[in-house]
Motif scaffolding. Structure first.
Motif, PDB file in Angstrom:
ATOM      1  N   THR A   1       0.994  -1.146   0.036  1.00 32.23           N
ATOM      2  CA  THR A   1       0.107   0.006  -0.086  1.00 32.23           C
ATOM      3  C   THR A   1       0.755   1.275   0.092  1.00 32.23           C
ATOM      4  O   THR A   1       1.978   1.063  -0.014  1.00 32.23           O
ATOM      5  CB  THR A   1      -0.829   0.041   1.083  1.00 32.23           C
TER       6      THR A   1
ATOM      7  N   LYS B   1       0.991   3.478   2.401  1.00 32.36           N
ATOM      8  CA  LYS B   1       1.057   4.020   3.664  1.00 32.36           C
ATOM      9  C   LYS B   1       2.442   3.848   4.203  1.00 32.36           C
ATOM     10  O   LYS B   1       3.095   3.049   3.393  1.00 32.36           O
ATOM     11  CB  LYS B   1       0.284   3.240   4.428  1.00 32.36           C
TER      12      LYS B   1
ATOM     13  N   SER C   1      -0.100  -5.462   1.909  1.00 31.20           N
ATOM     14  CA  SER C   1      -1.585  -5.782   2.009  1.00 31.20           C
ATOM     15  C   SER C   1      -2.014  -6.965   2.823  1.00 31.20           C
ATOM     16  O   SER C   1      -1.299  -8.063   2.619  1.00 31.20           O
ATOM     17  CB  SER C   1      -2.120  -5.566   0.452  1.00 31.20           C
TER      18      SER C   1
ATOM     19  N   VAL D   1      -6.325  -8.982   8.661  1.00 30.65           N
ATOM     20  CA  VAL D   1      -6.895  -7.405   8.772  1.00 30.65           C
ATOM     21  C   VAL D   1      -5.406  -6.700   8.961  1.00 30.65           C
ATOM     22  O   VAL D   1      -4.385  -7.306   9.863  1.00 30.65           O
ATOM     23  CB  VAL D   1      -7.637  -7.089   9.773  1.00 30.65           C
TER      24      VAL D   1
ATOM     25  N   ALA E   1      -7.394  -0.817   8.984  1.00 29.28           N
ATOM     26  CA  ALA E   1      -6.871   0.021   8.006  1.00 29.28           C
ATOM     27  C   ALA E   1      -7.622  -0.534   6.638  1.00 29.28           C
ATOM     28  O   ALA E   1      -8.062  -0.010   5.699  1.00 29.28           O
ATOM     29  CB  ALA E   1      -5.427   0.210   7.989  1.00 29.28           C
ATOM     30  N   GLU E   2      -7.249  -2.031   6.490  1.00 23.54           N
ATOM     31  CA  GLU E   2      -7.763  -2.453   5.459  1.00 23.54           C
ATOM     32  C   GLU E   2      -8.075  -4.137   5.852  1.00 23.54           C
ATOM     33  O   GLU E   2      -7.604  -4.860   6.927  1.00 23.54           O
ATOM     34  CB  GLU E   2      -6.564  -2.763   4.455  1.00 23.54           C
ATOM     35  N   VAL E   3      -9.003  -4.898   5.323  1.00 19.56           N
ATOM     36  CA  VAL E   3      -9.244  -5.960   5.333  1.00 19.56           C
ATOM     37  C   VAL E   3      -9.156  -6.897   4.150  1.00 19.56           C
ATOM     38  O   VAL E   3      -9.298  -6.546   3.195  1.00 19.56           O
ATOM     39  CB  VAL E   3     -10.723  -6.106   5.744  1.00 19.56           C
TER      40      VAL E   3
ATOM     41  N   SER F   1      -9.812 -10.195   1.392  1.00 20.43           N
ATOM     42  CA  SER F   1     -10.916 -10.550   0.670  1.00 20.43           C
ATOM     43  C   SER F   1     -11.960 -11.538   1.306  1.00 20.43           C
ATOM     44  O   SER F   1     -12.973 -11.432   1.157  1.00 20.43           O
ATOM     45  CB  SER F   1     -10.469 -11.088  -0.892  1.00 20.43           C
TER      46      SER F   1
ATOM     47  N   LYS G   1     -14.255  -4.289   9.354  1.00 18.56           N
ATOM     48  CA  LYS G   1     -14.257  -3.339   8.458  1.00 18.56           C
ATOM     49  C   LYS G   1     -13.271  -2.259   8.578  1.00 18.56           C
ATOM     50  O   LYS G   1     -13.067  -1.917  10.140  1.00 18.56           O
ATOM     51  CB  LYS G   1     -15.766  -2.863   8.062  1.00 18.56           C
ATOM     52  N   PRO G   2     -12.804  -1.795   7.698  1.00 20.97           N
ATOM     53  CA  PRO G   2     -11.997  -0.460   8.140  1.00 20.97           C
ATOM     54  C   PRO G   2     -12.598   0.625   9.104  1.00 20.97           C
ATOM     55  O   PRO G   2     -14.019   0.645   8.999  1.00 20.97           O
ATOM     56  CB  PRO G   2     -11.724   0.331   6.715  1.00 20.97           C
TER      57      PRO G   2
ATOM     58  N   TYR H   1       2.118  -0.349  11.391  1.00 19.14           N
ATOM     59  CA  TYR H   1       0.998  -1.166  10.856  1.00 19.14           C
ATOM     60  C   TYR H   1       1.330  -2.831  11.204  1.00 19.14           C
ATOM     61  O   TYR H   1       2.651  -2.745  10.961  1.00 19.14           O
ATOM     62  CB  TYR H   1       0.861  -0.904   9.583  1.00 19.14           C
TER      63      TYR H   1
END
Ligand SMILES: NC(=O)c1ccc[n+]([C@@H]2O[C@H](COP(=O)([O-])OP(=O)(O)OC[C@H]3O[C@@H](n4cnc5c(N)ncnc54)[C@H](OP(=O)(O)O)[C@@H]3O)[C@@H](O)[C@H]2O)c1
Length: 348
Positions: free
Chosen positions: A2, A4, A27, A33, A72-74, A76, A82-83, A106
């Motif tokens: 990402t 970030k 990612s 997560v 921050a991201e989940v 698939s 969720k974010p 992170y």
């Protein structure tokens, strides 16, 4: 990958101090997560890995398991997060790489090893939880095979109503006392005097000063006056000077049936195992997160959120070490000297 920016406190070489380094942010995989950490709590294994190179295969190495923050991201396949969600999680330093350790901004966490933080719990409090709840759960409900809260105490092969938890003010024990009380056991524990009221508030029935030369006799007498005997123990310090009195207490049990001692630190080869009447077993706390799917699910999805909401379980006492990621080395130095009844935490 990402866009970030991540900063990690990494161990550049054996016994070296932590250094801050920029790292990429990976990612999340399908079941992971990505958490933007808000708080990181320290554990004795962190300084032991730094000092002794325990379970470090290569350098630079990452440290840290206990974290809380914001999703921050989940991945698939992730459901339930969720974010933007407030979560705590176990940064799996055991079986995963640098992306998965806690000592950074992170961290990637398996969704099964993350939990939503109830509104009543702060992110600083939540960071104190993962290792303590995981180890207490493995000790009580896997190694000692005690009935989980809500099930009948008599269904256990160790169908007893009392447990000795040695070292009650340690972070693992402070959680184990609460879980054992919820499981319906009478809890006997030891701590220095300043923690006695705190440990009673967590659910210990009897707290004895481990510095007392008659600590063993006091525990045995207290059990007798409570109409019980102690046949199971969790030694949360697990050094010869704590295993010896713990074994003495168990040896005083004459009621027949199994006696069992669970220990947190690997048994020293120089220290004799107790006689055949007492079974001893090491608690592999980290296994909860990798190998005990059903038990982990019971803890993180069915039980703990409800207990926290109801106040049936309280997070650990903590103290913030200033400096964020830069403060981690000071925290490790302090923890090595010895914490007392609190988790050390940094806030990012
Ligand atoms: N096997 C595993 O999976 C696993 C998981 C987590 C931790 N561990 C290990 O378990 C140990 C405890 O970890 P932790 O994070 O819970 O420790 P901690 O919170 O750092 O332990 C500090 C506490 O230990 C108490 N203590 C020290 N000596 C004592 C004695 N002789 N008798 C009774 N209490 C004593 C102190 O009590 P007072 O303040 O009353 O003096 C202090 O509050 C560490 O060695 C850690 O590496 C193993």
């Amino acid at each position: 990958m990402t866009d970030k920016v991540n900063v990690a406190a990494v161990l550049p070489a054996p016994k070296a101090d932590l250094v801050l380094q920029e790292r990429p942010v990976s990612s999340p995989g399908p079941d992971e997560v990505l958490i933007r950490n808000h708080a990181i709590a320290l554990n004795p294994i962190d300084w032991k890995r730094q000092e002794l190179g325990l379970m470090v295969n290569s350098y630079p190495a990452g440290l840290g398991a206990d974290l809380s923050g914001i999703v921050a991201e989940v991945g698939s396949s992730v459901t339930g997060f969720k974010p933007g969600d407030r979560v705590f999680g176990f940064g799996n330093w055991v079986s995963k790489g640098l992306d998965h350790v806690a000592y950074q901004a992170y961290t990637l966490v398996e969704s099964a090893s993350a939990s939503l933080v109830p509104p009543s719990t702060s992110l600083l409090q939540a960071a104190t939880l993962p290792t303590a709840i995981g180890t207490a759960t493995m000790g009580l409900f896997s190694v000692l095979d005690l009935p989980r809260p809500g099930t009948a105490v008599t269904s256990s092969p160790l169908a007893l109503r009392s447990i000795l938890i040695w070292g009650g003010a340690s972070t693992v024990a402070s959680m184990a006392i609460q879980f054992a009380r919820l499981a319906g056991l009478t809890v006997f524990t030891t701590a220095s005097k300043k923690h006695h009221a705190y440990l009673r508030s967590l659910g210990a029935s009897v707290v004895v000063d481990y510095n007392s030369p008659t600590a063993v006799e006091e525990l045995v007498a207290a059990a007798a006056s409570a109409g019980t005997e102690i046949a199971i123990a969790l030694d949360c310090i697990s050094l010869p000077h704590t295993l010896t009195p713990t074994i003495k207490v168990l040896s005083s049990f004459t009621g027949g049936g199994p006696k069992k001692l669970a220990h947190l630190v690997p048994w020293s080869p120089d220290f004799a195992k107790p006689d055949a009447g007492i079974e001893v077993e090491w608690v592999p706390g980290e296994d909860l997160w990798d190998e005990k799917e059903e038990l982990l699910n019971w803890l993180l999805r069915e039980s703990l959120p409800k207990w926290l909401e109801e106040g049936a379980v309280v997070p650990l006492q903590y103290r913030v070490i200033p400096g964020g990621l830069s403060g981690l080395q000071n925290g490790l130095n302090e923890l090595k000297k010895g914490a007392s009844g609190e988790k050390l935490v940094v806030e990012l």
